[in-house]
Write a protein that holds these residues in place. Structure first.
Motif, PDB file in Angstrom:
ATOM      1  N   UNK A 101       0.931  -0.983  -0.102  1.00  0.00           N
ATOM      2  CA  UNK A 101       0.368   0.007   0.053  1.00  0.00           C
ATOM      3  C   UNK A 101       0.167   1.636   0.453  1.00  0.00           C
ATOM      4  N   UNK A 102       2.150   1.033   0.741  1.00  0.00           N
ATOM      5  CA  UNK A 102       2.748   2.399   0.896  1.00  0.00           C
ATOM      6  C   UNK A 102       3.701   2.465  -0.296  1.00  0.00           C
ATOM      7  N   UNK A 103       4.135   1.065  -0.450  1.00  0.00           N
ATOM      8  CA  UNK A 103       4.907   1.535  -0.849  1.00  0.00           C
ATOM      9  C   UNK A 103       5.408   0.614  -2.526  1.00  0.00           C
ATOM     10  N   UNK A 104       3.668   0.571  -3.194  1.00  0.00           N
ATOM     11  CA  UNK A 104       3.713  -0.091  -4.020  1.00  0.00           C
ATOM     12  C   UNK A 104       2.677   0.150  -5.190  1.00  0.00           C
ATOM     13  N   UNK A 105       2.668   0.143  -5.106  1.00  0.00           N
ATOM     14  CA  UNK A 105       0.701   0.354  -5.623  1.00  0.00           C
ATOM     15  C   UNK A 105       0.216   2.714  -5.440  1.00  0.00           C
ATOM     16  N   UNK A 106      -0.182   3.009  -6.110  1.00  0.00           N
ATOM     17  CA  UNK A 106       0.207   4.864  -5.940  1.00  0.00           C
ATOM     18  C   UNK A 106      -2.008   4.461  -6.532  1.00  0.00           C
ATOM     19  N   UNK A 107      -2.936   4.507  -5.028  1.00  0.00           N
ATOM     20  CA  UNK A 107      -3.736   4.544  -5.442  1.00  0.00           C
ATOM     21  C   UNK A 107      -4.428   6.202  -5.743  1.00  0.00           C
ATOM     22  N   UNK A 135      -4.548  -9.177  -2.769  1.00  0.00           N
ATOM     23  CA  UNK A 135      -4.346  -9.790  -3.144  1.00  0.00           C
ATOM     24  C   UNK A 135      -3.773  -9.622  -4.429  1.00  0.00           C
ATOM     25  N   UNK A 136      -4.703  -8.716  -5.002  1.00  0.00           N
ATOM     26  CA  UNK A 136      -4.851  -8.109  -6.588  1.00  0.00           C
ATOM     27  C   UNK A 136      -3.773  -6.617  -6.647  1.00  0.00           C
ATOM     28  N   UNK A 158      -7.113   1.221  -6.103  1.00  0.00           N
ATOM     29  CA  UNK A 158      -7.162   1.148  -4.584  1.00  0.00           C
ATOM     30  C   UNK A 158      -8.789   0.694  -4.008  1.00  0.00           C
ATOM     31  N   UNK A 171      -8.554  -5.037  -3.969  1.00  0.00           N
ATOM     32  CA  UNK A 171      -7.980  -6.907  -2.905  1.00  0.00           C
ATOM     33  C   UNK A 171      -6.864  -6.132  -2.662  1.00  0.00           C
TER      34      UNK A 171
END
Lengths: 177, 327
Positions: free
Chosen positions: A13-19, A74-75, A69, A72
């Motif tokens: 959440x913090x370092x991987x995807x850009x919501x 896992x996805x 965002x 889930x």
């Protein structure tokens, strides 16, 4: 990154995807050079790349332009992995790849990692789950306090040896007990 | 943001503007005559241009309070240049204005990037410094219309296909920025840096550099608007556009650009600016005091932020509920 080594962070959440960004943009972000022409992004190319890797990872999403965002955990992890695979690396480092993911996705990620290794990619997995480490690894490096404690492979791999090295307890002490 | 056709935030804002126009036209039908609407657009052009620059800065989780001071200083400099060298061609003046504005923006950007000073503090400081410099170079004197060359003041008013050059420059800026945000890697990086700076770093994006470039863009637009403002109103002095930076930020906020960064669109910034422009031009026409204008703008900001905050929050709840079903 320039040398083909990519890192999938522990905290997706913090370092991987850009919501806030759509899924396909999250996947293509490090690969924009390849999908652009004379400085301008080509959306059709981006979608092609995103679709290719999301299908490979069996990403469950209604459409690739919805916000990442909405997915889930896992996805979202699959999106992060897809993002890095799309850069066609030689070495991929996965930091706690199945932390906080349900059993079904866990198995899928493991299967996928095995596939990657079979295709010739070097996979380095950082994990604190002993069964995962023993099940997945050809070679294990145990680290303690930031230093390499032991390097084990094959028959030497057992939960006891791993824990022993990780905790720094020597073999003789254990035998006496 | 890129692919959804007319996202709902912008649609509601667009509708609000149309409703406003409708209400005003019942009291004074001449307001919605095309010639008058073109006037309103032309009047709002500086706000639109600056709002686009501010949008880029706010998207990267920064803010630029020095835009009005930048505008004023650049305006004074080019006005003084014009007085000293009336023969200087307009394209050269434009280039100087943009360059000077960009340099002032770069100063902001460097302080944020290399010294990691919070942007609000940096731009608060430079805002005051730039204003002070105007006083220093002009010694407090005004430059009036008769001292400026006709080419200088005439350029922004020259009509071209029914609209003055000022309006065309605003339109071109909208197109250029629209393309930049949706079709270039820089535009993508700006959204990424604002959306999640940590993840952006892990993706190899230099967050500080992106913020620096945002400030340079904002400064360049402020410089350009500096010339346009001074040329259009045919006067240059220390206090021009005093307080305008707040109107610029308001236009962005009303346009749905989140102060927290990462969310916003070119369409939103333009609509936010147009909303304020319509309010400003419509109220005198229907005999409502300008003080009500402040109240209306202020309420619009609060409503816009409340509306956007609610939209963001509900997305969070959806994640939790759908987690069980979608894997």
């Amino acid at each position: 990154m320039a040398n083909g080594i990519v890192y999938v962070p522990e905290d997706r959440g913090k370092q991987g995807t850009i919501i806030g960004l759509p899924i396909f943009q999250n996947i293509t972000l490090p690969s924009l050079g390849r999908t652009s022409k004379s400085g301008f992004l080509r959306l059709a190319e981006e979608f092609k790349l995103a679709r290719e890797y999301s299908e490979r990872l069996d990403l469950r999403a209604a459409s690739l332009d919805q916000d990442v965002g909405n997915l889930s955990g896992g996805n979202q992890q699959k999106v992060v992995i897809a993002k890095w695979l799309a850069t066609q690396p030689q070495v991929i480092i996965l930091d706690e790849p199945t932390k906080g993911i349900d059993i079904g996705s866990k198995a899928a990620v493991h299967e996928f990692m095995a596939e990657l290794a079979a295709q010739g990619l070097s996979v380095i997995m950082v994990s604190s789950e002993i069964p995962e480490v023993i099940g997945m690894s050809d070679r294990v490096i145990v680290m303690r306090d930031g230093r390499i404690e032991a390097e084990l492979e094959g028959d030497a791999l057992s939960p006891e040896t791993l824990v022993r090295h990780a905790a720094g307890i020597s073999a003789t002490l254990m035998e006496e007990a | 943001m890129v692919l959804r056709h007319i996202p709902i935030r912008e649609a509601i804002l667009g509708a609000a503007i149309l409703v406003l126009l409708g209400v005003v036209s019942t009291r004074y039908s001449g307001f919605i005559a095309p010639a008058n609407l073109a006037n309103v657009f032309n009047d709002t052009a500086p706000l639109i241009i600056l709002a686009l620059g501010q949008m880029v800065v706010i998207l990267t989780r920064c803010i630029d309070l020095s835009v009005a001071a930048n505008l004023a200083l650049t305006g004074m400099v080019v006005a003084m240049l014009n007085v000293a060298m009336p023969g200087l061609p307009i394209p050269v003046i434009l280039a100087i204005a943009i360059l000077l504005g960009a340099v002032m923006g770069a100063i902001n950007g460097l302080l944020v990037w290399k010294l990691a000073i919070p942007p609000i503090v940096v731009t608060l400081g430079t805002m005051t410094i730039y204003r002070g410099v105007i006083f220093l170079i002009s010694e407090g004197k005004w430059i009036n219309a008769h001292e400026m060359s006709t080419a200088f003041t005439g350029f922004s008013r020259a009509a071209f296909l029914g609209l003055p050059v000022l309006s065309w420059i605003a339109i071109m800026t909208v197109i250029v920025f629209g393309m930049m945000m949706s079709r270039t890697a820089l535009g993508r990086s700006i959204f990424a840096v604002g959306g999640n700076p940590h993840a952006a770093v892990y993706t190899g994006i230099n967050v500080g550099k992106t913020q620096f470039l945002a400030f340079v863009l904002s400064g360049a637009l402020a410089g350009l608007t500096g010339y346009l403002w001074v040329a259009r109103y045919a006067v240059a002095y220390v206090d021009i556009a005093r307080g305008f930076e707040l109107e610029v930020v308001a236009a962005c906020v009303i346009g749905g650009i989140s102060i927290a960064g990462g969310i916003g669109s070119v369409g939103g910034a333009v609509l936010g600016a147009l909303f304020l422009g319509v309010v400003k031009n419509a109220l005198p026409v229907v005999n409502i005091s300008p003080f009500w204008q402040l109240a209306i703008s202020g309420s619009a900001i609060l409503i816009a932020v409340a509306f956007n905050a609610r939209a963001g929050r509900s997305k969070g709840r959806v994640i939790l509920k759908s987690a069980e079903g979608s894997v």
